[in-house]
Motif scaffolding. Structure first.
Motif, PDB file in Angstrom:
ATOM      1  N   ARG A 254      -1.230   0.215 -10.579  1.00 33.03           N
ATOM      2  CA  ARG A 254      -1.662   0.975  -9.420  1.00 33.03           C
ATOM      3  C   ARG A 254      -2.301   2.267  -9.923  1.00 33.03           C
ATOM      4  O   ARG A 254      -1.730   2.899 -10.805  1.00 33.03           O
ATOM      5  CB  ARG A 254      -0.448   1.307  -8.539  1.00 33.03           C
ATOM      6  N   PRO A 255      -3.446   2.695  -9.389  1.00 28.28           N
ATOM      7  CA  PRO A 255      -4.217   2.044  -8.333  1.00 28.28           C
ATOM      8  C   PRO A 255      -4.957   0.815  -8.859  1.00 28.28           C
ATOM      9  O   PRO A 255      -5.275   0.729 -10.056  1.00 28.28           O
ATOM     10  CB  PRO A 255      -5.216   3.126  -7.917  1.00 28.28           C
ATOM     11  N   ALA A 256      -5.243  -0.111  -7.974  1.00 32.35           N
ATOM     12  CA  ALA A 256      -5.919  -1.335  -8.371  1.00 32.35           C
ATOM     13  C   ALA A 256      -7.322  -1.046  -8.884  1.00 32.35           C
ATOM     14  O   ALA A 256      -7.970  -0.080  -8.456  1.00 32.35           O
ATOM     15  CB  ALA A 256      -6.015  -2.288  -7.178  1.00 32.35           C
TER      16      ALA A 256
ATOM     17  N   TYR B  19      -7.307   3.219   2.333  1.00 27.64           N
ATOM     18  CA  TYR B  19      -7.769   2.688   1.048  1.00 27.64           C
ATOM     19  C   TYR B  19      -9.108   3.319   0.647  1.00 27.64           C
ATOM     20  O   TYR B  19      -9.275   3.771  -0.496  1.00 27.64           O
ATOM     21  CB  TYR B  19      -7.893   1.170   1.102  1.00 27.64           C
TER      22      TYR B  19
ATOM     23  N   THR C 150      -2.319  -2.324  -5.396  1.00 31.13           N
ATOM     24  CA  THR C 150      -2.024  -2.787  -6.756  1.00 31.13           C
ATOM     25  C   THR C 150      -2.959  -3.940  -7.118  1.00 31.13           C
ATOM     26  O   THR C 150      -3.515  -4.600  -6.232  1.00 31.13           O
ATOM     27  CB  THR C 150      -0.565  -3.240  -6.852  1.00 31.13           C
TER      28      THR C 150
ATOM     29  N   THR D  66      -3.415   3.775  -2.019  1.00 30.53           N
ATOM     30  CA  THR D  66      -3.694   2.913  -3.163  1.00 30.53           C
ATOM     31  C   THR D  66      -3.030   1.544  -3.016  1.00 30.53           C
ATOM     32  O   THR D  66      -1.994   1.391  -2.374  1.00 30.53           O
ATOM     33  CB  THR D  66      -3.215   3.559  -4.474  1.00 30.53           C
TER      34      THR D  66
ATOM     35  N   GLN E 149       0.840  -1.208   0.000  1.00 32.91           N
ATOM     36  CA  GLN E 149       0.000   0.000   0.000  1.00 32.91           C
ATOM     37  C   GLN E 149       0.871   1.252   0.000  1.00 32.91           C
ATOM     38  O   GLN E 149       1.812   1.386   0.785  1.00 32.91           O
ATOM     39  CB  GLN E 149      -0.926   0.010   1.218  1.00 32.91           C
TER      40      GLN E 149
ATOM     41  N   LEU F 278       3.063  -7.276  -6.436  1.00 31.37           N
ATOM     42  CA  LEU F 278       2.757  -6.809  -7.790  1.00 31.37           C
ATOM     43  C   LEU F 278       3.562  -7.592  -8.827  1.00 31.37           C
ATOM     44  O   LEU F 278       4.779  -7.492  -8.886  1.00 31.37           O
ATOM     45  CB  LEU F 278       3.061  -5.315  -7.916  1.00 31.37           C
TER      46      LEU F 278
ATOM     47  N   GLY G 280      -9.011  -4.348  -5.647  1.00 33.72           N
ATOM     48  CA  GLY G 280      -8.580  -3.773  -4.375  1.00 33.72           C
ATOM     49  C   GLY G 280      -9.514  -4.081  -3.226  1.00 33.72           C
ATOM     50  O   GLY G 280      -9.102  -4.115  -2.058  1.00 33.72           O
TER      51      GLY G 280
END
Length: 401
Positions: A40-42, A77, A30, A28, A23, A35, A47
């Motif tokens: 990113r961002p997922a 998040y 991935t 954010t 994170q 990864l 996410g």
């Protein structure tokens, strides 16, 4: 589904640690953790694994530490999602309802998960005694819910977005439609399954995760069962009929570069429906970790028996039933220091119900008969006799005229 089959506590505790590691300071995540693929961002549908796994672990294991350890990361998040939804609609999406037969707008899937994540964060804050955050994120969820309805509901058709099974199932699952719209949207969904697609799913792996339990919520476990045992394309039975020994990533029968994977568990969410609907083993959100739980089996169509056991932190929970004309049996195991609400559904034709536990009558002439150890109360509702029981083994037998 994994938690119903295996002891996943250590595995997911470590996986959540990996999510915290990946994170970014802006909250954010991935697409994959660690990864390897994606960005990113997922995608919000990827996410969401962070809040969902935390909540599922709390439900299954009753361990507040999971929520405590991850709370700040979860909050960051959700705030990262909020920063991308200035009008309370989260629109960005890469994959959405992955490998669907009928495509659903990615923005609807993303916004569904924005609402779900905010809602779960509010619930987690409440569990942890953080009243200000519980109130704040409940308010955010309410704003996202209102914006979702404004953005995606089509009053002319009575559908969400383009009216796919996923587009209507997702909001219905989280009770997003206003009460005066819910019946119409649900009716459109059932019609699409039954007549639009001849009792077949058209969802990807996200839609099908919520479609099966939603149909049970709507009183259509019979239709969910018909989907589960379908053998023509697209269906799980179609995979088995074409030699599959593990689930495919896509509904289509492909080989070579056209096939994503012949061994991919993501369509396996139907297994949750086996446990929760067919066997009827359901957690109680107010009593996490199976301190109290519900047994509410769906006895559908030509199915004459089902049996399942979940190895919980308190011991084995078992539900095993048989069904023949005029007779229903249900055997239940409730671990020590747990209690359960046990529902026994009657046949449509059954009248003058009598229920025995072992050789003792516990329900007769529409009334609970007291005196059986371990059973504290009973009532009749929605075609079921519902018993409140403590720990132990219970062997119920319902008969009727």
């Amino acid at each position: 589904g994994m938690m119903l089959n295996f002891d996943m506590a250590a595995f997911y505790t470590n996986f959540l640690r990996d999510m915290r590691d990946v994170q970014a300071p802006d909250g954010t995540l991935t697409d994959t953790v660690p990864l390897r693929y994606g960005r990113r961002p997922a995608d919000p549908a990827w996410g969401t694994a962070f809040p969902l796994i935390c909540w599922y672990m709390y439900e299954q294991y009753g361990d507040r530490r999971i929520l405590e350890e991850n709370y700040e990361g979860l909050k960051k998040y959700v705030e990262s999602l909020r920063s991308r939804a200035p009008d309370h609609v989260l629109r960005y999406s890469y994959y959405g309802d992955w490998v669907a037969v009928a495509k659903t707008p990615g923005a609807l899937v993303s916004d569904f998960y924005y609402y779900y994540d905010a809602l779960l964060l509010s619930k987690m804050a409440a569990v942890l005694g953080n009243s200000p955050d519980a109130t704040s994120y409940a308010q955010l969820a309410a704003q996202v819910k209102d914006a979702f309805n404004q953005e995606f509901y089509d009053a002319k058709t009575g559908n969400y977005a383009n009216g796919t099974q996923t587009a209507n199932a997702l909001p219905l699952f989280l009770d997003i439609p206003p009460k005066n719209r819910r019946g119409g949207v649900a009716g459109n969904l059932v019609t699409d399954i039954l007549y639009g697609h001849d009792t077949h799913v058209t969802t990807g792996f996200i839609g099908v995760r919520y479609l099966m339990p939603l149909l049970t919520q709507l009183g259509r476990s019979d239709l969910a069962y018909d989907l589960a045992v379908q053998t023509s394309y697209p269906s799980w039975g179609y995979m088995a009929a074409h030699g599959a020994t593990t689930l495919w990533e896509i509904w289509q029968n492909k080989t070579g570069p056209e096939m994503n994977s012949h061994n991919h568990h993501m369509m396996g969410s139907v297994d949750i429906w086996f446990f929760e609907a067919l066997a009827g083993i359901n957690v109680d959100n107010e009593n996490a970790g199976y301190r109290h739980f519900r047994i509410d089996p769906q006895m559908v169509r030509d199915l004459t028996w089902a049996s399942a056991t979940v190895g919980t932190v308190r011991g084995n929970v078992t539900s095993s039933w048989t069904h023949a004309p005029g007779t229903v049996t249900l055997d239940v195991d409730v671990p020590v220091n747990s209690s359960a609400s046990v529902s026994i559904p009657k046949d449509l034709e059954m009248t003058e119900l009598t229920v025995r536990e072992g050789d003792r009558v516990v329900w007769e002439k529409s009334r609970y008969v007291e005196g059986t150890p371990g059973i504290t109360a009973a009532k009749y509702a929605d075609g079921r006799v519902i018993f409140e029981v403590g720990s132990g083994h219970f062997a119920f037998r319902m008969t009727g005229q």
